[in-house]
Scaffold this motif. Structure first.
Motif, mmCIF file in Angstrom:
data_model
loop_
_atom_site.group_PDB
_atom_site.id
_atom_site.type_symbol
_atom_site.label_atom_id
_atom_site.label_comp_id
_atom_site.label_asym_id
_atom_site.label_seq_id
_atom_site.Cartn_x
_atom_site.Cartn_y
_atom_site.Cartn_z
ATOM 1 N N CYS A 194 0.801 -1.226 0.000
ATOM 2 C CA CYS A 194 0.000 0.000 0.000
ATOM 3 C C CYS A 194 0.833 1.275 0.000
ATOM 4 C CB CYS A 194 -0.976 -0.013 1.172
ATOM 5 S SG CYS A 194 -2.259 -1.279 1.000
ATOM 6 N N ARG A 195 2.110 1.179 0.276
ATOM 7 C CA ARG A 195 2.990 2.350 0.148
ATOM 8 C C ARG A 195 3.119 2.771 -1.308
ATOM 9 N NH1 ARG A 195 7.377 0.354 4.274
ATOM 10 N NH2 ARG A 195 6.571 1.381 6.149
ATOM 11 N N GLY A 196 2.906 1.828 -2.196
ATOM 12 C CA GLY A 196 3.010 2.122 -3.622
ATOM 13 C C GLY A 196 1.874 3.007 -4.102
ATOM 14 N N ASP A 197 2.079 3.591 -5.255
ATOM 15 C CA ASP A 197 1.058 4.466 -5.840
ATOM 16 C C ASP A 197 0.073 3.717 -6.723
ATOM 17 O OD1 ASP A 197 1.994 6.785 -4.642
ATOM 18 O OD2 ASP A 197 3.441 7.148 -6.247
ATOM 19 N N ARG A 198 0.366 2.435 -7.008
ATOM 20 C CA ARG A 198 -0.479 1.684 -7.931
ATOM 21 C C ARG A 198 -0.595 0.250 -7.431
ATOM 22 N NH1 ARG A 198 1.338 0.849 -12.765
ATOM 23 N NH2 ARG A 198 -0.570 1.344 -13.874
ATOM 24 N N TRP A 199 -1.814 -0.170 -7.103
ATOM 25 C CA TRP A 199 -2.016 -1.537 -6.631
ATOM 26 C C TRP A 199 -3.501 -1.904 -6.616
ATOM 27 C CZ3 TRP A 199 -5.101 -1.048 -2.389
ATOM 28 C CH2 TRP A 199 -4.937 0.078 -1.578
ATOM 29 N N ILE A 200 -3.705 -3.205 -6.602
ATOM 30 C CA ILE A 200 -5.032 -3.795 -6.371
ATOM 31 C C ILE A 200 -4.845 -4.905 -5.349
ATOM 32 C CG2 ILE A 200 -6.959 -5.109 -7.342
ATOM 33 C CD1 ILE A 200 -6.365 -3.791 -10.036
ATOM 34 N N LEU A 201 -5.687 -4.911 -4.329
ATOM 35 C CA LEU A 201 -5.754 -5.995 -3.353
ATOM 36 C C LEU A 201 -7.138 -6.618 -3.440
ATOM 37 C CD1 LEU A 201 -4.079 -4.389 -0.204
ATOM 38 C CD2 LEU A 201 -3.170 -6.255 -1.588
ATOM 39 N N ASP A 202 -7.194 -7.935 -3.293
ATOM 40 C CA ASP A 202 -8.479 -8.647 -3.402
ATOM 41 C C ASP A 202 -8.977 -9.148 -2.055
ATOM 42 O OD1 ASP A 202 -6.534 -10.587 -3.123
ATOM 43 O OD2 ASP A 202 -7.252 -11.845 -4.752
ATOM 44 N N GLY A 203 -8.935 -8.280 -1.072
ATOM 45 C CA GLY A 203 -9.448 -8.621 0.244
ATOM 46 C C GLY A 203 -8.808 -7.747 1.296
ATOM 47 N N ALA A 204 -9.399 -7.764 2.494
ATOM 48 C CA ALA A 204 -8.865 -7.016 3.632
ATOM 49 C C ALA A 204 -9.347 -7.707 4.904
ATOM 50 C CB ALA A 204 -9.331 -5.566 3.595
#
Length: 176
Positions: free
Chosen positions: A60-70
């Motif tokens: 999440c520090r990155g500027d570009r990402w997708i996560l599929d859950g939390a």
């Protein structure tokens, strides 16, 4: 709507989070970080929550990402950084039906899920069964998605109650 760069895909087990994350990653040319790969070691050994949190923080520090859950030990991290939450709030019958079909397919094919891990009859029939997780987590996940959508202090939430609604939204989403 401009194309988001940091996306959290959320929903109950079997809703289609990973499938949607893969579609969004391809369409928006964003890196997708499958959550299961970050949380499970070979042999279904769960990564300790503190290490899970560290891994999610790094993504999440990155500027570009997708996560599929939390999940509980680090859910706040992607929520604090996401440009968008895509919430799959499908009826229980739809998500459970998808989960059951997927689980049965994986049992038959031996398909790898993450880090060499596979479904087994023992895991499906155990107290830690993904099918039981669905049953116990469904209401909490639904309430959480709806609360996020109603909270103006959090990231924008697009909440879909059917695959048709999701398909319409995807068709209108700008490509990168």
């Amino acid at each position: 709507m401009s194309a988001p760069s940091r996306i959290l895909v959320y929903g109950v087990y079997g809703a289609g989070k990973s499938t949607l994350a893969a579609v969004l990653a391809d369409r928006l040319r964003l890196p997708w970080h499958p959550v299961d790969d970050l949380l499970w070691q070979p042999g279904w050994v769960e990564v300790p929550v503190a290490e899970q949190r560290s891994r999610i923080i790094a993504v999440c520090r990155g500027d570009r990402w997708i996560l599929d859950g939390a999940y509980h030990g680090w859910r706040d991290v992607p929520l604090d950084r996401a440009d968008l939450v895509v919430a799959l709030d499908y009826p229980r019958w739809r998500s459970f039906g998808r989960l059951l079909r997927r689980t049965l397919r994986r049992l038959v094919t031996g398909e790898e899920i993450c880090n060499g891990n596979r479904e087994s009859l023992g895991s499906v029939l155990s107290r830690d069964s993904v099918l039981l997780w669905h049953i116990s987590a469904f209401g909490r996940a639904r309430r959480r998605m709806r609360a996020w959508q109603a909270d103006p202090s959090g990231p924008p939430v697009v909440l879909f109650r059917s695959p048709t609604e999701l398909s319409r939204w995807l068709a209108a989403l700008p490509r990168r």
